[in-house]
Design an enzyme around this catalytic site. Structure first.
Site, mmCIF file in Angstrom:
data_model
loop_
_atom_site.group_PDB
_atom_site.id
_atom_site.type_symbol
_atom_site.label_atom_id
_atom_site.label_comp_id
_atom_site.label_asym_id
_atom_site.label_seq_id
_atom_site.Cartn_x
_atom_site.Cartn_y
_atom_site.Cartn_z
ATOM 1 C CD GLU A 1 54.478 92.431 52.564
ATOM 2 O OE1 GLU A 1 55.676 92.564 53.482
ATOM 3 O OE2 GLU A 1 54.270 93.493 52.001
ATOM 4 N NE ARG B 1 55.500 96.435 46.537
ATOM 5 C CZ ARG B 1 54.177 97.030 46.509
ATOM 6 N NH1 ARG B 1 54.211 98.129 45.910
ATOM 7 N NH2 ARG B 1 52.871 96.712 46.935
ATOM 8 C CG HIS B 2 55.476 91.792 44.333
ATOM 9 N ND1 HIS B 2 54.124 92.322 43.989
ATOM 10 C CD2 HIS B 2 55.395 91.972 45.754
ATOM 11 C CE1 HIS B 2 53.458 92.849 44.718
ATOM 12 N NE2 HIS B 2 54.081 92.623 46.109
ATOM 13 N N GLY B 3 56.147 93.200 40.834
ATOM 14 C CA GLY B 3 55.200 93.668 40.054
ATOM 15 C C GLY B 3 53.792 93.870 40.638
ATOM 16 C CD GLU B 4 48.773 97.309 39.325
ATOM 17 O OE1 GLU B 4 48.762 98.645 39.533
ATOM 18 O OE2 GLU B 4 48.196 96.823 38.373
ATOM 19 C CB THR B 5 48.872 91.197 42.315
ATOM 20 O OG1 THR B 5 48.409 92.068 43.503
ATOM 21 C CG2 THR B 5 50.500 90.882 42.658
ATOM 22 C CG ASP B 6 43.915 91.407 39.100
ATOM 23 O OD1 ASP B 6 44.276 92.530 38.332
ATOM 24 O OD2 ASP B 6 43.309 90.475 38.410
#
EC number: 5.4.2.12
Length: 214
Positions: free
Chosen positions: A84, A10-15
């Protein structure tokens, strides 16, 4: 017959993740500082793996999550089919009680088997599965690519994992996910079946500077 190893992340964190705001496929958010650190930690841990191809969604957060590998010049293909789920009209909205109640009702409906139920103005799990299948078939049609890295999204990963393990979609929530968590998969061409070596593994994230986790 040969086999294929798939590193699925899964992608890394976003705001948006940090604030608990639903992004879906309609919000093309970039990684935040923690997200970039998570991506770097994954790269530092797996940089010596010989990936034959990098697959991502069309959204920037997945591409940034594999930036280190792309900068090495590894072959890369991006597909909308890996995007997504579209959560529809509520994407990008600051969480409120009405939206939270709606999402709770929607997910509970899916868990009860109503997997063709679409988010308002968006997609259903069946819709996501339908656009994923051609990409899954494409990846598996390339046995010469023995080891690949696939970067995508939380809900979409749950749909994909349920699909490849031939589980009903209403059971997809059994597959947990974390920002930059790893599922290490093995596909056997002789039997046409998958197995899991690592479930949502986050050991590599121990390298992330602690101050970013506050």
């Amino acid at each position: 017959m040969s086999s294929k190893v798939i590193y699925l992340i899964r992608h890394g964190e976003t705001d948006y993740n940090r604030r608990g705001v639903v992004q879906g496929s309609g919000i093309d958010a970039e990684l935040n500082e923690l997200g970039h650190a998570q991506a770097h930690a994954f790269y530092q841990t797996y940089q010596d793996v010989t990936f034959d191809k990098i697959y991502t969604s069309n959204l920037i957060r997945t591409k940034q999550s594999v930036k280190g590998f792309l900068e090495k010049g590894l072959p890369h293909e991006a597909y909308e089919g890996l995007n997504e789920i579209s959560w529809g009209v509520r994407e990008g909205r600051t969480p409120n009680s009405m939206d939270n109640d709606y999402y709770r009702w929607l997910i509970e409906s899916w868990q009860k088997g109503e997997v063709e139920l679409q988010a308002e103005g968006g997609e259903s799990p069946v819709d996501v599965q339908s656009r994923q299948l051609p990409v899954i078939d494409l990846i598996l049609s390339r046995p010469e690519e023995k080891t690949v890295l696939v970067a995508m999204h939380g809900r979409a990963m749950r749909v994909l994992l349920a699909t490849i393990f031939k589980r009903p979609l209403h059971e997809m929530d059994e597959y947990l996910h974390t920002n930059l968590g790893l599922y290490l998969l093995h596909y056997d061409y002789a039997t046409g079946s998958f197995s899991i070596q690592k479930h949502n593994d986050i050991a590599h994230l121990e390298q992330v500077p602690p101050h970013l986790l506050a």
